[in-house]
Write an enzyme that holds these catalytic residues in place. Structure first.
Site, PDB file in Angstrom:
ATOM      1  CE1 TYR A  32     -18.233  28.794  41.537  1.00 29.92           C
ATOM      2  CE2 TYR A  32     -18.294  27.533  43.577  1.00 29.92           C
ATOM      3  CZ  TYR A  32     -18.949  28.117  42.510  1.00 29.92           C
ATOM      4  OH  TYR A  32     -20.324  28.036  42.437  1.00 29.92           O
ATOM      5  CG  HIS A  82     -21.271  18.129  41.209  1.00 29.13           C
ATOM      6  ND1 HIS A  82     -20.201  19.006  41.134  1.00 29.13           N
ATOM      7  CD2 HIS A  82     -21.163  17.315  40.131  1.00 29.13           C
ATOM      8  CE1 HIS A  82     -19.484  18.726  40.053  1.00 29.13           C
ATOM      9  NE2 HIS A  82     -20.042  17.698  39.422  1.00 29.13           N
ATOM     10  CG  ASP A 138     -18.120  17.740  45.663  1.00 28.36           C
ATOM     11  OD1 ASP A 138     -18.085  16.596  45.165  1.00 28.36           O
ATOM     12  OD2 ASP A 138     -18.672  18.713  45.096  1.00 28.36           O
TER      13      ASP A 138
HETATM   14  N1  DCM Z   1     -20.998  24.546  38.847  1.00 26.30           N
HETATM   15  C1  DCM Z   1     -21.711  24.772  37.671  1.00 26.30           C
HETATM   16  N2  DCM Z   1     -21.396  24.048  36.554  1.00 26.30           N
HETATM   17  C2  DCM Z   1     -20.428  23.118  36.565  1.00 26.30           C
HETATM   18  C3  DCM Z   1     -19.708  22.888  37.750  1.00 26.30           C
HETATM   19  C4  DCM Z   1     -20.032  23.622  38.875  1.00 26.30           C
HETATM   20  O1  DCM Z   1     -22.594  25.615  37.650  1.00 26.30           O
HETATM   21  N3  DCM Z   1     -20.145  22.424  35.458  1.00 26.30           N
HETATM   22  C5  DCM Z   1     -21.348  25.326  40.019  1.00 26.30           C
HETATM   23  C6  DCM Z   1     -22.536  24.753  40.748  1.00 26.30           C
HETATM   24  C7  DCM Z   1     -21.917  23.988  41.887  1.00 26.30           C
HETATM   25  C8  DCM Z   1     -20.695  24.814  42.191  1.00 26.30           C
HETATM   26  O2  DCM Z   1     -20.250  25.306  40.932  1.00 26.30           O
HETATM   27  O3  DCM Z   1     -22.795  23.945  42.992  1.00 26.30           O
HETATM   28  C9  DCM Z   1     -19.592  24.090  42.913  1.00 26.30           C
HETATM   29  O4  DCM Z   1     -19.106  23.035  42.123  1.00 26.30           O
HETATM   30  P1  DCM Z   1     -18.612  21.656  42.743  1.00 26.30           P
HETATM   31  O5  DCM Z   1     -19.792  20.767  42.950  1.00 26.30           O
HETATM   32  O6  DCM Z   1     -17.642  21.089  41.773  1.00 26.30           O
HETATM   33  O7  DCM Z   1     -18.031  21.930  44.086  1.00 26.30           O
HETATM   34 MG    MG Z   2     -19.189  20.579  45.325  1.00 26.24          MG
HETATM   35 MG    MG Z   3     -16.383  22.454  44.917  1.00 22.84          MG
END
Ligand code: DCM
Ligand code: MG
Ligand code: MG
Length: 255
Positions: free
Chosen positions: A142, A207, A212
């Site tokens: 990612y 998030h 994070d």
């Molecule tokens: N994200 C998403 N749906 C999820 C998890 C993540 O759309 N269930 C997308 C939006 C977040 C990005 O991935 O800004 C990064 O995820 P994380 O907050 O886990 O770093």
């Molecule tokens: Mg994040």
């Molecule tokens: Mg992340």
């Protein structure tokens, strides 16, 4: 330093100790990275928030603790955290979990992912003692490909030569190397689950890019000797990371 190796041969041979070889190629700075964005890979997301925390190897090898003996984040670190206007709609789910929206980003007049942002990132990287290893959770799938796509979009280059490490893959790989039982429930290696197992409490501000990154940093500190060893054998070159999508031909643009 050299050591004697007792082998099958009659006379012992001089070989460098493995620790010496490893130290010679050890990364001097680890930069923990997290991106928030408009959605998941299939959405061809754009970044909404970026956070990097740079920690020198010294602080990872000499962790700080409070009176109770609990790990503290290093006192000396460099941090950068910026919100970014994605110029495309966030998915409802991305907006819900991050608290960022097209509305609050544009109300606060946030700029898009621009070449001046690239310059800022390059300056941040250049201030760190080289060589540098970037670390992101699920980064190979990612964060690194997404950052590559954003850089390609503005024809940006972050300059210095970099290595990258995926802490999700590292944790899974380290477990596999230690135990034969590999069947883990879905979600076993998510950032928040790993943090709960390490510290028996909830991570703060999931998030949020900075939340994070701090969660990731504490997990890394908790297992620093293992991670540092793993990194020297499992990092990838930044040049070998493919962009998540081609930003020029990406479909759903414009709000
Ligand atoms: N994200 C998403 N749906 C999820 C998890 C993540 O759309 N269930 C997308 C939006 C977040 C990005 O991935 O800004 C990064 O995820 P994380 O907050 O886990 O770093
Ligand atoms: Mg994040
Ligand atoms: Mg992340």
């Amino acid at each position: 330093p050299q050591r004697l190796q007792a082998g099958a041969s009659a006379s012992p041979v001089l070989v460098p100790a493995p620790s010496v070889i490893k130290m010679a190629q050890a990364f001097q700075t680890y930069i923990f990275l997290d991106l928030e964005a408009t959605g998941l890979n299939n959405d061809h997301p754009k970044v909404t928030e970026i956070c990097l925390i740079a920690v020198n190897l010294h602080s990872l090898q000499n962790p700080e603790k409070d009176e109770a003996g609990d790990l503290l984040p290093p006192r000396v670190l460099d941090k950068i955290c910026l919100c970014v206007d994605p110029l495309i709609p966030l998915t409802p789910n991305a907006a819900q979990i991050t608290g960022l929206s097209n509305e609050n980003l544009s109300n606060n007049r946030k700029q898009s992912f621009s070449s001046s942002l690239v310059g800022l990132l390059r300056g941040f990287l250049e201030r760190q003692v080289q060589p540098v290893c970037l670390v992101a959770h699920n980064g190979f799938f990612y964060d690194f490909p997404l950052l590559k796509a954003e850089l390609q979009h503005v024809q940006g280059d972050i300059g210095v030569s970099l290595a990258c490490l995926d802490s999700f893959q590292a944790l899974r790989g380290m477990d596999k190397a230690q135990t034969s039982s590999v069947i883990k429930s879905k979600g076993y290696y998510t950032l928040s689950e790993v943090y709960r197992r390490c510290f028996r409490k909830e991570p703060q501000q999931s998030h949020y890019a900075e939340g994070d990154v701090l969660t990731l940093l504490m997990i890394f500190l908790h297992k620093a000797p293992d991670f540092l060893h793993w990194a020297s054998n499992h990092c990838r070159s930044w040049e070998d990371i493919e962009p998540m999508y081609n930003p020029q031909t990406s479909g759903k643009r414009k709000i």
